[in-house]
Design an enzyme around this catalytic site. Structure first.
Site, PDB file in Angstrom:
ATOM      1  N   ARG A   1      25.488  -0.291  21.291  1.00 42.74           N
ATOM      2  CA  ARG A   1      26.768   0.833  20.722  1.00 42.74           C
ATOM      3  C   ARG A   1      26.850   1.587  22.148  1.00 42.74           C
ATOM      4  NH1 ARG A   1      25.627   3.960  15.716  1.00 42.74           N
ATOM      5  NH2 ARG A   1      25.624   5.782  17.159  1.00 42.74           N
TER       6      ARG A   1
ATOM      7  N   LYS B   1      15.027  11.088  10.425  1.00 44.43           N
ATOM      8  CA  LYS B   1      15.208  11.643   8.934  1.00 44.43           C
ATOM      9  C   LYS B   1      15.325   9.890   7.760  1.00 44.43           C
ATOM     10  CE  LYS B   1      19.092  12.493   8.516  1.00 44.43           C
ATOM     11  NZ  LYS B   1      20.173  14.237   9.066  1.00 44.43           N
TER      12      LYS B   1
ATOM     13  N   ARG C   1      24.332  23.115   6.768  1.00 42.27           N
ATOM     14  CA  ARG C   1      24.434  22.891   8.633  1.00 42.27           C
ATOM     15  C   ARG C   1      24.848  24.212   8.717  1.00 42.27           C
ATOM     16  NH1 ARG C   1      24.410  17.882  10.816  1.00 42.27           N
ATOM     17  NH2 ARG C   1      25.701  16.126   9.480  1.00 42.27           N
TER      18      ARG C   1
ATOM     19  N   ARG D   1      18.751   0.615  21.594  1.00 44.42           N
ATOM     20  CA  ARG D   1      18.731   0.155  20.116  1.00 44.42           C
ATOM     21  C   ARG D   1      19.887  -0.461  20.188  1.00 44.42           C
ATOM     22  NH1 ARG D   1      20.368   4.611  16.052  1.00 44.42           N
ATOM     23  NH2 ARG D   1      22.230   4.671  17.264  1.00 44.42           N
TER      24      ARG D   1
ATOM     25  N   ARG E   1      24.273  15.266  22.635  1.00 42.98           N
ATOM     26  CA  ARG E   1      24.544  15.488  20.930  1.00 42.98           C
ATOM     27  C   ARG E   1      22.970  16.244  20.373  1.00 42.98           C
ATOM     28  NH1 ARG E   1      24.512   9.985  18.845  1.00 42.98           N
ATOM     29  NH2 ARG E   1      23.053  10.567  16.779  1.00 42.98           N
TER      30      ARG E   1
END
Ligand code: ZN
Length: 219
Positions: free
Chosen positions: A163, A14, A89, A128, A174
């Site tokens: 991370r 996004k 949301r 990542r 998530r």
């Protein structure tokens, strides 16, 4: 131009798509996270109170967020539309937002759901790595985003780091939580006839083309 509300699971890309729209159509990008950070940084009595709330982990009320958002979209740079990110949301937020738009004489615009398959999203997240020094971001699993030397920053030669919350289990949770909690919102916009579904599995260029078609009135 029209405003855009983005609904997208984690790692749907996004952010990248938002930047592409910003660049081509000069629509400002509004995220509630940024609004809150700006509000806290301002020199007002409300800022102090807000800062305390955020630091103590209290959920910021819908009312505060909607007020900040209302002030923001009254700015003339939003006259031709804007990109709304991370809001609404919940159904309650969506309905309050629609009421506010009506009062301001503005329209909702288009709601774009950026779909991504869990596998693709997983690769984007767990591959990542980033440079602690120059902040460059790479992806070990995606050919065009790999560093030239594995584990080393192309730009400054630092050792790349991952991370700690970018692992598979954390991501699964998530992703699933997001999908479940967003269902009612998606249904809400579907009922309003405002929801467009696009896929960002293949490439951002393709997804961007789909967005342009939507903005130009197609489906
Ligand atoms: Zn670097």
């Amino acid at each position: 131009m029209k405003s855009i509300i983005f609904i997208a699971p984690p790692a749907a890309g996004k952010g990248t798509l938002s930047r592409m729209i910003e660049e081509k159509y000069h629509l400002p990008h509004i995220s509630t996270g940024d609004l809150l950070r700006d509000a806290v940084a301002s020199d007002t009595p409300q800022a102090k109170e807000l800062k305390q709330q955020m630091e103590s982990g209290v959920l910021i009320s819908d009312e505060i967020i909607l007020n900040l958002l209302t002030e923001r979209i009254k700015n003339s740079d939003c006259d031709n539309g804007y990109i709304l990110d991370g809001f609404p949301r919940t159904i309650k937020q969506a309905e309050d937002y629609e009421k506010m738009l009506k009062e301001l004489g503005k329209t909702l615009g288009e709601v774009i759901y950026v779909g991504v398959s869990k596998d693709v999203a997983m690769k984007r997240i767990t591959g990542r790595v980033s440079c602690p020094k120059c902040k460059a971001v790479y992806n070990e699993f995606i050919e065009e985003s790999k560093p030239k030397v594995p584990g080393v920053c192309d730009r400054c030669g630092s050792i790349l780091v991952k991370r700690s919350d970018d692992n598979e289990e954390t991501f699964q949770v998530r992703f699933d939580t997001y999908m479940k909690s967003t269902e009612p919102l998606i249904q809400h916009y579907e009922e309003l006839g405002k929801l467009h579904r696009i896929s960002n599995d293949v490439s951002k260029e393709l997804a961007f083309k789909e967005i342009e078609t939507i903005l130009n009135g197609g489906n």
